[in-house]
Structure formats: C-alpha cells, structure tokens
Design a protein around this motif. Structure first.
Motif, PDB file in Angstrom:
ATOM      1  N   ALA A 525      32.075  32.951  40.372  1.00 10.55           N
ATOM      2  CA  ALA A 525      33.439  33.491  40.354  1.00 10.55           C
ATOM      3  C   ALA A 525      34.038  33.512  41.753  1.00 10.55           C
ATOM      4  CB  ALA A 525      33.431  34.893  39.753  1.00 10.55           C
ATOM      5  N   ILE A 526      33.229  33.870  42.778  1.00 13.53           N
ATOM      6  CA  ILE A 526      33.742  33.893  44.163  1.00 13.53           C
ATOM      7  C   ILE A 526      34.142  32.497  44.599  1.00 13.53           C
ATOM      8  CG2 ILE A 526      33.069  34.304  46.554  1.00 13.53           C
ATOM      9  CD1 ILE A 526      31.331  36.612  45.578  1.00 13.53           C
ATOM     10  N   PHE A 527      33.312  31.507  44.291  1.00 16.74           N
ATOM     11  CA  PHE A 527      33.628  30.127  44.658  1.00 16.74           C
ATOM     12  C   PHE A 527      34.908  29.645  43.970  1.00 16.74           C
ATOM     13  CE2 PHE A 527      33.046  25.524  43.812  1.00 16.74           C
ATOM     14  CZ  PHE A 527      33.082  25.074  45.125  1.00 16.74           C
ATOM     15  N   ALA A 528      35.048  29.988  42.702  1.00 17.29           N
ATOM     16  CA  ALA A 528      36.253  29.572  41.976  1.00 17.29           C
ATOM     17  C   ALA A 528      37.502  30.228  42.564  1.00 17.29           C
ATOM     18  CB  ALA A 528      36.116  29.910  40.494  1.00 17.29           C
ATOM     19  N   ILE A 529      37.393  31.525  42.893  1.00 13.36           N
ATOM     20  CA  ILE A 529      38.556  32.224  43.460  1.00 13.36           C
ATOM     21  C   ILE A 529      38.896  31.664  44.835  1.00 13.36           C
ATOM     22  CG2 ILE A 529      39.361  34.441  44.336  1.00 13.36           C
ATOM     23  CD1 ILE A 529      37.908  35.784  42.060  1.00 13.36           C
ATOM     24  N   ASN A 530      37.898  31.375  45.650  1.00 12.24           N
ATOM     25  CA  ASN A 530      38.161  30.806  46.976  1.00 12.24           C
ATOM     26  C   ASN A 530      38.888  29.466  46.860  1.00 12.24           C
ATOM     27  OD1 ASN A 530      37.027  32.943  48.361  1.00 12.24           O
ATOM     28  ND2 ASN A 530      34.982  32.001  48.478  1.00 12.24           N
ATOM     29  N   CYS A 531      38.458  28.658  45.909  1.00 12.49           N
ATOM     30  CA  CYS A 531      39.129  27.363  45.720  1.00 12.49           C
ATOM     31  C   CYS A 531      40.574  27.562  45.256  1.00 12.49           C
ATOM     32  CB  CYS A 531      38.358  26.522  44.699  1.00 12.49           C
ATOM     33  SG  CYS A 531      36.712  26.011  45.259  1.00 12.49           S
ATOM     34  N   LEU A 532      40.773  28.490  44.321  1.00 12.63           N
ATOM     35  CA  LEU A 532      42.129  28.737  43.836  1.00 12.63           C
ATOM     36  C   LEU A 532      43.016  29.345  44.918  1.00 12.63           C
ATOM     37  CD1 LEU A 532      41.351  30.097  40.245  1.00 12.63           C
ATOM     38  CD2 LEU A 532      42.238  27.843  40.862  1.00 12.63           C
ATOM     39  N   LEU A 533      42.441  30.210  45.762  1.00 10.14           N
ATOM     40  CA  LEU A 533      43.223  30.781  46.866  1.00 10.14           C
ATOM     41  C   LEU A 533      43.673  29.704  47.838  1.00 10.14           C
ATOM     42  CD1 LEU A 533      41.259  34.086  47.632  1.00 10.14           C
ATOM     43  CD2 LEU A 533      43.553  33.871  46.654  1.00 10.14           C
ATOM     44  N   MET A 552      47.391  29.401  37.575  1.00 11.83           N
ATOM     45  CA  MET A 552      46.279  29.710  38.486  1.00 11.83           C
ATOM     46  C   MET A 552      46.050  31.211  38.597  1.00 11.83           C
ATOM     47  SD  MET A 552      47.074  26.895  41.455  1.00 11.83           S
ATOM     48  CE  MET A 552      45.737  27.455  42.466  1.00 11.83           C
ATOM     49  N   ASP A 553      47.133  32.002  38.548  1.00 13.06           N
ATOM     50  CA  ASP A 553      46.958  33.459  38.578  1.00 13.06           C
ATOM     51  C   ASP A 553      46.202  33.930  37.342  1.00 13.06           C
ATOM     52  OD1 ASP A 553      48.253  33.732  40.992  1.00 13.06           O
ATOM     53  OD2 ASP A 553      50.236  34.060  40.096  1.00 13.06           O
ATOM     54  N   ASP A 554      46.498  33.330  36.200  1.00 11.63           N
ATOM     55  CA  ASP A 554      45.758  33.702  34.992  1.00 11.63           C
ATOM     56  C   ASP A 554      44.275  33.368  35.128  1.00 11.63           C
ATOM     57  OD1 ASP A 554      48.161  34.496  33.941  1.00 11.63           O
ATOM     58  OD2 ASP A 554      48.503  32.629  32.843  1.00 11.63           O
ATOM     59  N   THR A 555      43.973  32.187  35.681  1.00  9.53           N
ATOM     60  CA  THR A 555      42.564  31.802  35.872  1.00  9.53           C
ATOM     61  C   THR A 555      41.879  32.728  36.871  1.00  9.53           C
ATOM     62  OG1 THR A 555      43.202  29.501  35.467  1.00  9.53           O
ATOM     63  CG2 THR A 555      41.052  29.888  36.463  1.00  9.53           C
ATOM     64  N   MET A 556      42.591  33.043  37.960  1.00  4.72           N
ATOM     65  CA  MET A 556      42.023  33.976  38.938  1.00  4.72           C
ATOM     66  C   MET A 556      41.810  35.350  38.318  1.00  4.72           C
ATOM     67  SD  MET A 556      44.021  33.052  42.482  1.00  4.72           S
ATOM     68  CE  MET A 556      43.257  34.447  43.288  1.00  4.72           C
ATOM     69  N   GLY A 557      42.702  35.766  37.413  1.00  2.00           N
ATOM     70  CA  GLY A 557      42.503  37.053  36.746  1.00  2.00           C
ATOM     71  C   GLY A 557      41.229  37.082  35.928  1.00  2.00           C
ATOM     72  N   GLU A 558      40.902  35.947  35.272  1.00  2.00           N
ATOM     73  CA  GLU A 558      39.648  35.894  34.509  1.00  2.00           C
ATOM     74  C   GLU A 558      38.435  36.037  35.431  1.00  2.00           C
ATOM     75  OE1 GLU A 558      39.791  32.263  32.415  1.00  2.00           O
ATOM     76  OE2 GLU A 558      41.515  32.819  31.154  1.00  2.00           O
ATOM     77  N   HIS A 559      38.456  35.295  36.555  1.00  5.22           N
ATOM     78  CA  HIS A 559      37.318  35.411  37.497  1.00  5.22           C
ATOM     79  C   HIS A 559      37.283  36.785  38.150  1.00  5.22           C
ATOM     80  CE1 HIS A 559      36.178  31.215  37.127  1.00  5.22           C
ATOM     81  NE2 HIS A 559      37.436  30.837  37.377  1.00  5.22           N
ATOM     82  N   GLU A 565      33.507  43.390  36.555  1.00  7.93           N
ATOM     83  CA  GLU A 565      32.406  43.735  35.652  1.00  7.93           C
ATOM     84  C   GLU A 565      31.062  43.697  36.388  1.00  7.93           C
ATOM     85  OE1 GLU A 565      30.778  44.988  32.120  1.00  7.93           O
ATOM     86  OE2 GLU A 565      32.918  44.742  32.639  1.00  7.93           O
ATOM     87  N   TYR A 566      30.920  42.705  37.249  1.00  7.67           N
ATOM     88  CA  TYR A 566      29.664  42.592  38.009  1.00  7.67           C
ATOM     89  C   TYR A 566      29.510  43.780  38.953  1.00  7.67           C
ATOM     90  CZ  TYR A 566      26.191  40.898  41.344  1.00  7.67           C
ATOM     91  OH  TYR A 566      25.086  40.783  42.164  1.00  7.67           O
ATOM     92  N   GLN A 567      30.568  44.141  39.653  1.00  6.14           N
ATOM     93  CA  GLN A 567      30.494  45.255  40.586  1.00  6.14           C
ATOM     94  C   GLN A 567      30.253  46.578  39.863  1.00  6.14           C
ATOM     95  OE1 GLN A 567      29.826  44.032  43.449  1.00  6.14           O
ATOM     96  NE2 GLN A 567      31.545  44.809  44.713  1.00  6.14           N
ATOM     97  N   THR A 568      30.882  46.746  38.711  1.00  3.26           N
ATOM     98  CA  THR A 568      30.655  47.958  37.936  1.00  3.26           C
ATOM     99  C   THR A 568      29.193  48.053  37.495  1.00  3.26           C
ATOM    100  OG1 THR A 568      32.943  47.845  37.135  1.00  3.26           O
ATOM    101  CG2 THR A 568      31.423  49.249  35.920  1.00  3.26           C
TER     102      THR A 568
END
Length: 701
Positions: A525-533, A552-559, A565-568
């Motif tokens: 998820a971090i890699f995907a968000i970095n690429c989208l950013l 892209m904002d919708d995709t970033m929202g999913e990641h 969820e992971y942090q929780t």
C-alpha cells in the motif's frame, strides 16, 4: 346739440278733463276726437326708441343745422326741408343735361367708327379671297416640313441610341485596344442597346429590332471574349500588392461575372496560376533556391530550423502567413465591392437561364467562394507540406516529438478553420497529419513500454517510485505542457488527453501495481501511494486532468484504508488489547453473560494486571512506533492522518472493553441484587484494569 327740449312740457300738453255729467254735443265730440289724436301722437312720440338709427340720423342732422327749438322753427322746418330738396333736384337735372350732351357727341363718334369698320371689312374680305390659295399652299408646305424635321430627329435619335460609332466598335472588339474606361463605357452602352431592343421587337415590323439585336449580341460577345482573354493575361503577371492593378482587374471580374461560364473559367485559371506561384514560393522558402530571379531576404527554413519541431512549426507558420496574405489580397480583389459580383452573376443567369441548375439555391456566396479559391491556391503548398511533415514524423522515434507535432498541427488546424471555414479542403491535410503524428506517438510509446516491461524486476527498498515511473513522469510533464499550450485544452474537457494518459501513464502504473503485489503489507500500500503521489504532483497543476486525479484519489483512498486497518491492528496487537477484545467477542449485553466476564481466563486478576501493565508500557511510545511503520510513505501529512485515524479506532476498541468491564463490575459489586457472598475486599475489574478511555485519548493525541 341745444339743451332745450324739442317737445313742450308735459304740463302744457295736459288734456282737459271730460265732464261725463254734461250732455253730449257736437262740439264736445270734435273736441274729444282732437284730444284723442293729440294723445295718440304724444303716445307715439313718447314710445319711439331713441336708439333707432333713423331718429338718431334725424337728430344729428338737426343738430348740425344749429336749429333752435322754437315754435317758428318747428312750423318752417318742413318747408325748409322741401325747399332744399327742390333745389338739390334742380342741380341734379342740370348736371344730367350736360351728361346727355356728351353722350350725343360720343354717339356721333361711334357712328363714324362703324362706317370706317364696314369699309375695312370690305377690303379685308377682298384680300382674303385673293390670298386664300396661297395661304393654303404655304400651310401644307409648313406641315410637310415639320413632319420631315420630326422624322430627321427620330432618325438621329434612333441612330445615336441603337448604334455605336466605328471607333467605339473598335475599342469594344479589337484586342489591340486596351481594356480601359472607354471599353467599359462602350460595353455599358451596347448592353443598354441590347436591352432596349425589346421595344423594337414589340412593334409590328420586327425586322429592324432583330437586326439591331443580332448586331448588339455579336458586339457584346466579342467584348466579353476580349475581356476574358485580357483577364487571363493579367492573372499570369498579377501583383496582388499593387492596388491600381487590383482595381482594374476587380472591375473586369465584376463585369465578366455577367457571363458565369467565362467567370468560372477565369477563377479556375487564376487558381492554377496562384497554386503554381505559391508552390514555388514555398519551395524557395524551404530550400533557398529562388526561381524566376526571386530574391529571398530570410534564411531558408531547412538551413535555419535544426530542431524537427521548429522545422514543422516554421513550415506551418509560413503556410499560415501566406494564407492570411492570400485571403486579404483576394478579398480585396473579389468581394471588396460588396455584392456586385453576386448581382452580376444573377443578371448573367437571368440572361442565360440554361446555365442554372436545379440545386442552385445560392447564386453566389462571396465568402464561401473566397474560402474555396484560397484552398485551391494552397493545394500545392499543402501537398509539399504534408510530404515534409510526414518525413519528420516517421524519421524520429521520440514519442514526445510526435505528440508535440500533433498538438502543433491541431493548433494550426483551428487557426485555418477560422480563416477558411470548416469545409475547406486544406483541413484534410491537418487531419491526416494529426492522425499520422498520433499513430507514430502511440507506436513509439508501445515500443517504449514493451522495453520497460522486459526490464521490470523488484520495487525499490525505500518503496519510492521506480525509475521507469520517474522517467515516464518526466515524459508526461512534457506532454502535458504541450497539451496545455495547444488549442485542444481551451475547451477544458481534457477528453483528448485521456488517450495520452492511457498510452504514457497507465502501462507504467500497471507495472507499479504488479510490483506492489509482491510486497508484504504495509509495503504494497505504501509503494502504491508513493507512486500515485508522484503522479498527482505532475498532473495536479493542469485543470484538464481533474477526472484522472479524481480516479487516483479513489485508488489512494482504498490503499489508505488498508494502512489505517494495518495500523489499527498493530496498535491493538502491540498494546495487548486484542486478547481482551477476542475474549469479549462472545459476551453479549445480557446480565447473565456479563457476570461470566470475571471467570474468563484473561480477566483473572494476574492476567488482567499483566495486560494493564503491558498497556502502560505501550502507551508512551505508541504513536512513534506506529508512525515508524509508515516511514517509507513520502507524505508526512498522510502518515499523521493515517496514524491518528488508527489511534481513534484503537480508542473505540478500548471504550468497548471498558464498557464491558464497567457493566460487569456494576452487576457483581454495586448492584443491589449482587451475591452477598462476595467479599468486599475482593478487587473489582476496574481496580485491576484502571486505565480509562479519556486517559487513552489524551496519551494518543
């Protein structure tokens, strides 16, 4: 007027009183009648109106005579007036006697004149009898002379109106004579003669009208043929910048338009001549090889423009500049006189109706005809421009160059639409060039994508965007800037740029997605968000990428949801709260179920104290440890947002556990129905697990 009254006093005229007691007598009767007459007279005088004009005139006459109102005067007044009237009548009779004497003299003079007149009548009658034949003959001769003079005037007028002189005929038909003002005047006169022949054809004898009509028709046809050949010669050497030549040619074209076939033939000839001239000029501008002793002041385009994009741009700029100049010159030449050519063509079609077709709704549209003529003039330039531009497109493998050329062609296409209209044949060139450039762009991009996909290995250790994506974004910057400066971005929709994103961005994002699938969470998820950013940083400066940015904002929202969820889960596991949550998952809100909580293994005093101590050790560094999981995320604000959202969810989970513990304590230790056997010294669940949700929120804020 005298102040004395004309009438006696009323007292002096008083009537005697009649004695009714005395017996009647004759004397008394006479006296009585006199008294009645006098009384009537007095009554009449007294009842008279002094406003009557006759009375007023009489009074004024008396006043003018200065007559005193005395008894003597009143008695003599009638006699004096009559005497004066008699005297006046005598004067009038005397004057009329003199008038009668003069009338007798006049009557004698009139009698003498009558005798003289009778003698003159006798002499005149004798003279009339002697001169009557001579006068009749003279009158006949004068009438004949008037008829001859009228016929001479009619013949002179007919000749001057329906025939032209030999000099004018030579000017009109001879090719040795120039086409000047005399020519147009002679042509105008012959056309008027031809039109007026309709009057002659309406007479009983039509032979003269047919002869004149035939002669004028031959002269008009010869004049139009001369004008047609003269215009063709002028078109060969026509200088569009010379206003004097343009004026004479413009007038000639306006006149020639009355013969639509000849006019169209001239336009075709002119288009061919201008196409040849413009083609040579364009070739000279490209290579510098000037023909016909033409001297070029500027450097040739092929020598000056080393960059392919500038080379294409210079060619298109030359074509645009030439089109503008050509249109302005032809506008002055063909439609500067308003609708003169249109009216001339209408007149020609009326005189030659067999030339009209059933589909001719518009006789002549000057603007449309001008656009078509300019398009025909540019045919040779368009052909050469297409060859050179396609050579540039096909000889380079750079996808950005092909796309820039496509945008440049699109820009000039919109400019030519404004100049020549949407139906111009020249626009086909731009459509073909734009399509060719875009096909080359897609082919080059697919080759590049195929090369990159063969080199894909693993994601970078720091989960930053891979090199192939950075390279693609650099290319995308160039393409987006080129699109932003083109006309296609003016409408603001950005639909045409979506195809560019599909070729230049989507394959690389798909490659990044494939790399992210091989990473463990939260790395994927971090890699995907970095690429989208990284992609958003490039696209966010342009308004025409708003739709793609939304996706892209919708995709970033999913990641982002995955990371939350992971942090929780991390906070819950690390703090030890997950054991309590798992144990309470089977506990309902019923009293019997809540009373079983202390009997659970994890809620035994030793275990619950251990969980509480572990929680106290976890809380001071909880946020720092959680943020360390996202250290490779390249957005600090996003790290903080995800961590805060995970902390909020952790607090909600803690509130769930706390609510169950408090409910169980309330039932077991504080409720009135609690078991009496429970020792008061026994610690409650709250005593063993003292942390509150408020303290947790403060520590994790």
């Amino acid at each position: 007027m005298a102040t004395s009254s004309y009438f006696p006093e009323r007292s002096a005229l008083a009537l005697p009183v009649r004695d009714t007691s005395s017996p009647a007598s004759p004397a008394a009767g006479v006296q009585s009648r006199s008294a009645n007459a006098l009384s009537a007279r007095i009554t009449s005088v007294l009842s008279a109106s002094y406003a009557d004009l006759e009375i007023r005139d009489a009074l004024e006459t008396l006043d003018a005579r200065q007559i005193q109102n005395t008894a003597e005067t009143r008695r003599q007044l009638r006699l004096d007036v009559q005497r004066e009237v008699v005297r006046c009548n005598g004067d009038i009779v005397k004057d009329f006697g003199q008038v009668a004497q003069q009338l007798r003299r006049i009557g004698s003079a009139i009698s003498n004149l009558n005798s003289f007149c009778d003698e003159m009548r006798t002499h005149i009658a004798e003279a009339n009898r002697d001169t009557s034949p001579v006068l009749q003959e003279a009158t006949s001769l004068i009438g004949q002379r008037s008829q001859i003079e009228a016929k001479q005037h009619i013949l002179a007028a007919f000749t001057s109106h329906f025939f032209i002189s030999d000099i004018d005929s030579t000017i009109l038909t001879s090719t040795a004579e120039p086409v000047n003002e005399d020519f147009f005047q002679a042509l105008t006169r012959v056309k008027k003669i031809h039109h007026d022949c309709q009057v002659l054809l309406g007479t009983e004898d039509q032979r003269l009208g047919l002869e004149v009509l035939e002669q004028s028709s031959k002269q008009i046809n010869a004049a139009y043929q001369k004008l047609y050949r003269w215009i063709q010669r002028e078109f060969k050497t026509l200088d569009l910048e010379n206003p004097q030549i343009n004026a004479s040619v413009r007038r000639s074209l306006r006149v020639l338009a009355e013969r639509p076939a000849l006019f169209q033939s001239c336009l075709d000839f002119f288009a061919e001549a201008r196409e040849n001239i413009l083609s040579k000029s364009f070739y000279a501008a490209l290579t510098g090889s000037a023909s016909d002793a033409q001297q070029l002041n500027a450097k040739p385009i092929e020598f000056q423009a080393h960059d392919p994009l500038r080379y294409v741009g210079d060619m298109l700029a030359w074509a645009h500049s030439t089109t503008v100049s050509e249109r302005e010159a032809l506008e002055v030449l063909f439609i500067s006189d308003g609708d003169e050519i249109k009216r001339s063509i209408r007149a020609g079609l009326e005189s030659e109706p067999w030339l009209r077709t059933e589909s001719d709704e518009e006789i002549f549209d000057g603007r449309k005809a001008l656009d078509q003529l300019v398009s025909r003039d540019l045919t040779g330039v368009v052909r050469l421009l297409r060859q050179r531009t396609e050579q540039v497109i096909q000889s380079h493998d750079d996808a950005t160059l092909a796309y820039k050329i496509a945008n440049l062609v699109s820009f000039y296409k919109s400019t030519f639409v404004k100049l020549l209209g949407a139906d111009s044949e020249v626009l086909e060139l731009f459509n073909n060039l734009e399509g060719s450039a875009m096909r080359q762009f897609r082919a080059n991009m697919r080759d590049h994508v195929a090369t990159v996909q063969s080199d894909l290995s693993v994601a970078p250790v720091d989960l930053s965007p891979p090199d192939f994506l950075e390279e693609a974004l650099q290319m995308l910057k160039v393409l987006a800037k080129s699109y932003d400066t083109s006309v296609a971005a003016v409408d603001g929709s950005g639909d045409s740029f979506q195809s560019v994103l599909a070729e230049t961005l989507d394959p690389f994002l798909n490659g990044c997605e494939n790399l992210g699938k091989g990473l463990e969470e939260p790395g994927g998820a971090i890699f995907a968000i970095n690429c989208l950013l990284a992609v958003k940083t490039v696209l966010s400066v342009y308004s025409f990428t708003a739709d793609r940015l939304g996706e892209m904002d919708d995709t970033m929202g999913e990641h982002k949801a995955k990371l939350i969820e992971y942090q929780t889960e991390y906070l819950t596991q690390t703090s030890g709260l997950n054991a309590l949550i798992d144990a309470l998952s089977g506990i309902s809100d019923s009293p019997d179920s809540l009373k079983t909580i202390p009997s659970l293994e994890i809620f035994k005093p030793e275990a619950l104290i251990g969980v509480s101590q572990h929680l106290d050790e976890f809380l001071p560094s909880a946020l720092i440890d959680a943020a360390e999981n996202l250290k490779h995320l390249q957005s600090r604000s996003l790290i903080q947002e995800i961590t805060e959202e995970a902390a909020a969810r952790f607090c909600e989970n803690f509130e769930f556990v706390e609510s169950k513990i408090l409910a169980a304590d309330d039932l077991l230790y504080y409720h009135e129905d609690a078991d009496e056997a429970v020792d008061e010294r026994t610690p409650t669940l709250r005593d063993l697990f003292p942390r509150t949700s408020g303290e947790i929120r403060v520590l994790l804020s």
